[in-house]
Design a protein around this motif. Sequence first.
Motif, PDB file in Angstrom:
ATOM      1  N   THR A  47       2.277  88.842  36.337  1.00 28.61           N
ATOM      2  CA  THR A  47       0.852  88.633  36.585  1.00 28.61           C
ATOM      3  C   THR A  47       0.612  88.207  38.038  1.00 28.61           C
ATOM      4  O   THR A  47       1.546  87.791  38.734  1.00 28.61           O
ATOM      5  CB  THR A  47       0.325  87.533  35.647  1.00 28.61           C
ATOM      6  OG1 THR A  47       1.200  86.405  35.755  1.00 28.61           O
ATOM      7  CG2 THR A  47       0.299  88.010  34.208  1.00 28.61           C
ATOM      8  N   SER A  48      -0.626  88.286  38.479  1.00 29.28           N
ATOM      9  CA  SER A  48      -0.969  87.875  39.842  1.00 29.28           C
ATOM     10  C   SER A  48      -2.476  87.808  39.999  1.00 29.28           C
ATOM     11  O   SER A  48      -3.199  88.656  39.468  1.00 29.28           O
ATOM     12  CB  SER A  48      -0.408  88.877  40.856  1.00 29.28           C
ATOM     13  OG  SER A  48      -0.957  88.644  42.141  1.00 29.28           O
ATOM     14  N   ARG A  50      -3.784  86.214  43.479  1.00 31.36           N
ATOM     15  CA  ARG A  50      -3.888  86.295  44.939  1.00 31.36           C
ATOM     16  C   ARG A  50      -3.208  87.525  45.528  1.00 31.36           C
ATOM     17  O   ARG A  50      -3.800  88.258  46.323  1.00 31.36           O
ATOM     18  CB  ARG A  50      -3.281  85.030  45.603  1.00 31.36           C
ATOM     19  CG  ARG A  50      -4.194  83.837  45.573  1.00 31.36           C
ATOM     20  CD  ARG A  50      -3.412  82.571  45.334  1.00 31.36           C
ATOM     21  NE  ARG A  50      -2.911  82.583  43.976  1.00 31.36           N
ATOM     22  CZ  ARG A  50      -3.597  82.117  42.919  1.00 31.36           C
ATOM     23  NH1 ARG A  50      -4.728  81.528  43.098  1.00 31.36           N
ATOM     24  NH2 ARG A  50      -3.114  82.196  41.700  1.00 31.36           N
ATOM     25  N   ARG A  52      -2.147  90.341  44.226  1.00 30.10           N
ATOM     26  CA  ARG A  52      -2.771  91.609  43.839  1.00 30.10           C
ATOM     27  C   ARG A  52      -4.107  91.814  44.550  1.00 30.10           C
ATOM     28  O   ARG A  52      -4.364  92.871  45.129  1.00 30.10           O
ATOM     29  CB  ARG A  52      -2.971  91.645  42.312  1.00 30.10           C
ATOM     30  CG  ARG A  52      -3.751  92.864  41.897  1.00 30.10           C
ATOM     31  CD  ARG A  52      -4.010  92.937  40.402  1.00 30.10           C
ATOM     32  NE  ARG A  52      -4.881  94.078  40.124  1.00 30.10           N
ATOM     33  CZ  ARG A  52      -5.237  94.475  38.927  1.00 30.10           C
ATOM     34  NH1 ARG A  52      -4.795  93.820  37.869  1.00 30.10           N
ATOM     35  NH2 ARG A  52      -6.029  95.508  38.769  1.00 30.10           N
ATOM     36  N   HIS A 125       9.390  84.978  48.295  1.00 24.27           N
ATOM     37  CA  HIS A 125       7.959  85.310  48.248  1.00 24.27           C
ATOM     38  C   HIS A 125       7.476  85.417  49.705  1.00 24.27           C
ATOM     39  O   HIS A 125       6.737  84.562  50.198  1.00 24.27           O
ATOM     40  CB  HIS A 125       7.202  84.232  47.468  1.00 24.27           C
ATOM     41  CG  HIS A 125       5.819  84.632  47.049  1.00 24.27           C
ATOM     42  ND1 HIS A 125       5.207  85.821  47.449  1.00 24.27           N
ATOM     43  CD2 HIS A 125       4.904  83.994  46.252  1.00 24.27           C
ATOM     44  CE1 HIS A 125       4.002  85.879  46.920  1.00 24.27           C
ATOM     45  NE2 HIS A 125       3.794  84.790  46.197  1.00 24.27           N
ATOM     46  N   GLN A 128       3.703  85.278  50.782  1.00 22.06           N
ATOM     47  CA  GLN A 128       3.175  83.914  50.688  1.00 22.06           C
ATOM     48  C   GLN A 128       3.526  83.121  51.954  1.00 22.06           C
ATOM     49  O   GLN A 128       2.674  82.459  52.548  1.00 22.06           O
ATOM     50  CB  GLN A 128       3.762  83.217  49.454  1.00 22.06           C
ATOM     51  CG  GLN A 128       3.269  81.796  49.259  1.00 22.06           C
ATOM     52  CD  GLN A 128       1.793  81.728  48.897  1.00 22.06           C
ATOM     53  OE1 GLN A 128       1.342  82.421  48.018  1.00 22.06           O
ATOM     54  NE2 GLN A 128       1.033  80.892  49.597  1.00 22.06           N
ATOM     55  N   MET A 225       6.349  81.873  36.783  1.00 19.17           N
ATOM     56  CA  MET A 225       5.329  82.377  35.854  1.00 19.17           C
ATOM     57  C   MET A 225       5.887  83.141  34.653  1.00 19.17           C
ATOM     58  O   MET A 225       5.358  83.041  33.547  1.00 19.17           O
ATOM     59  CB  MET A 225       4.305  83.239  36.608  1.00 19.17           C
ATOM     60  CG  MET A 225       4.896  84.411  37.342  1.00 19.17           C
ATOM     61  SD  MET A 225       3.645  85.283  38.310  1.00 19.17           S
ATOM     62  CE  MET A 225       3.700  84.388  39.851  1.00 19.17           C
ATOM     63  N   LEU A 265      -0.499  78.127  44.791  1.00 18.31           N
ATOM     64  CA  LEU A 265      -1.318  78.474  43.615  1.00 18.31           C
ATOM     65  C   LEU A 265      -0.666  79.646  42.863  1.00 18.31           C
ATOM     66  O   LEU A 265      -0.029  80.467  43.506  1.00 18.31           O
ATOM     67  CB  LEU A 265      -2.763  78.800  43.993  1.00 18.31           C
ATOM     68  CG  LEU A 265      -3.554  77.677  44.662  1.00 18.31           C
ATOM     69  CD1 LEU A 265      -4.996  78.149  44.906  1.00 18.31           C
ATOM     70  CD2 LEU A 265      -3.568  76.399  43.827  1.00 18.31           C
ATOM     71  N   PRO A 266      -0.817  79.778  41.550  1.00 12.84           N
ATOM     72  CA  PRO A 266      -1.636  78.938  40.698  1.00 12.84           C
ATOM     73  C   PRO A 266      -1.054  77.521  40.533  1.00 12.84           C
ATOM     74  O   PRO A 266       0.160  77.360  40.421  1.00 12.84           O
ATOM     75  CB  PRO A 266      -1.623  79.676  39.359  1.00 12.84           C
ATOM     76  CG  PRO A 266      -0.351  80.464  39.366  1.00 12.84           C
ATOM     77  CD  PRO A 266      -0.125  80.841  40.790  1.00 12.84           C
ATOM     78  N   ARG A 292      -4.369  84.350  52.351  1.00 19.54           N
ATOM     79  CA  ARG A 292      -3.495  85.415  51.817  1.00 19.54           C
ATOM     80  C   ARG A 292      -4.108  86.791  52.086  1.00 19.54           C
ATOM     81  O   ARG A 292      -3.395  87.762  52.341  1.00 19.54           O
ATOM     82  CB  ARG A 292      -3.273  85.227  50.308  1.00 19.54           C
ATOM     83  CG  ARG A 292      -2.450  84.003  49.902  1.00 19.54           C
ATOM     84  CD  ARG A 292      -1.001  84.108  50.344  1.00 19.54           C
ATOM     85  NE  ARG A 292      -0.395  85.390  50.017  1.00 19.54           N
ATOM     86  CZ  ARG A 292       0.058  85.723  48.794  1.00 19.54           C
ATOM     87  NH1 ARG A 292       0.014  84.862  47.798  1.00 19.54           N
ATOM     88  NH2 ARG A 292       0.590  86.929  48.578  1.00 19.54           N
TER      89      ARG A 292
END
Length: 307
Positions: A47-48, A50, A52, A125, A128, A225, A265-266, A292
């Motif tokens: 999932t994403s 930011r 995405r 990442h 990020q 996640m 985040l999240p 971002r």
Amino acid sequence: MHLVTLKNWTETDILDTVESGIHIKNYPEKYWHAVGEKSLALLFQKTSTRTRCAGEIGIAQLGGHAHYLDWRATNFGLADLGDEIRVLSAYVDVILARFLKHTDIATAAEVAEVPIINGCCDRYHPTQALGDLLTIQENFGRLEGVKVCFIGVHNNVCNSLIAAGMKVGLEVTVVAPEVNPAAEDKALWEAAERRGTYRYFRTGFHRRKAIAESDVVYTDTWIDMEFFTEPSFAEERERRLEKMMPYQLNAELLDGYDCRIMHCLPAHRGYEIAGELLDDERSLIFQQSENRLHSMKAILLKVLSKD
Ligand code: CP
Ligand code: NVA
């Protein structure tokens, strides 16, 4: 060029991308047609919000087109990863992929005929970290010598900060009693230690001293996640939550310190960070998440450039 890890980006690559992101943020209209008609595929196994959105909206704002692929709705799961990536790379000009495993993003980069951007794997990442450097540059006017204290679980996010930091002179102190096994990268840590931009404390004994010496205190989730709702991780999740509570960033721990607060985040309010800190006057967290988008546009321009 690919962005699988910042380990093989140069200091100039990183600084150019940070500077370009700030320019894009200040003059977005100058970039409305910057990539022409290029297409970006976003292939996400996790999932994403930011990453995405930064990719999809970013490429549109540069004059290009995005195509989002949820891994589960494709035939990636059925086929050879290399075959499917080769197919995708014949359709689009750049691929932003969030895979569970670092080995898969590395394989994708080996076979793709277009640039591959790692949108977060279990080890790194990098998009990020580039966004975070933009935020740090904006707030401190420099990167060299800025001191970041990362408190939590030693993970993908802090690995990329360390990898970027050792190129640009950003000093990262990690206070983490736990390491995510997939994020163990001794070669990176030793190289950054030799460069003098990385220290690692495995216990919280030094954490107030580390905070006192830092310009920024940074944290991230204690559980990546993909494990949050994974039944086989339930016991480990409980163990971690209990062990990590003394490492929570909260008003009491940061009382009297003039550091800025960051989180990719999240956030899991009440766990790695107390909710009150997100809106604390020292918090850069929402500026960081906005950045971002600007940074992703700079990354897309960088990997699509011919040099
Ligand atoms: N920080 C970050 O990468 O957020 P997402 O998982 O929502 O993309
Ligand atoms: N380290 C976390 C958050 C990344 C945005 C994860 O990998 O799930």
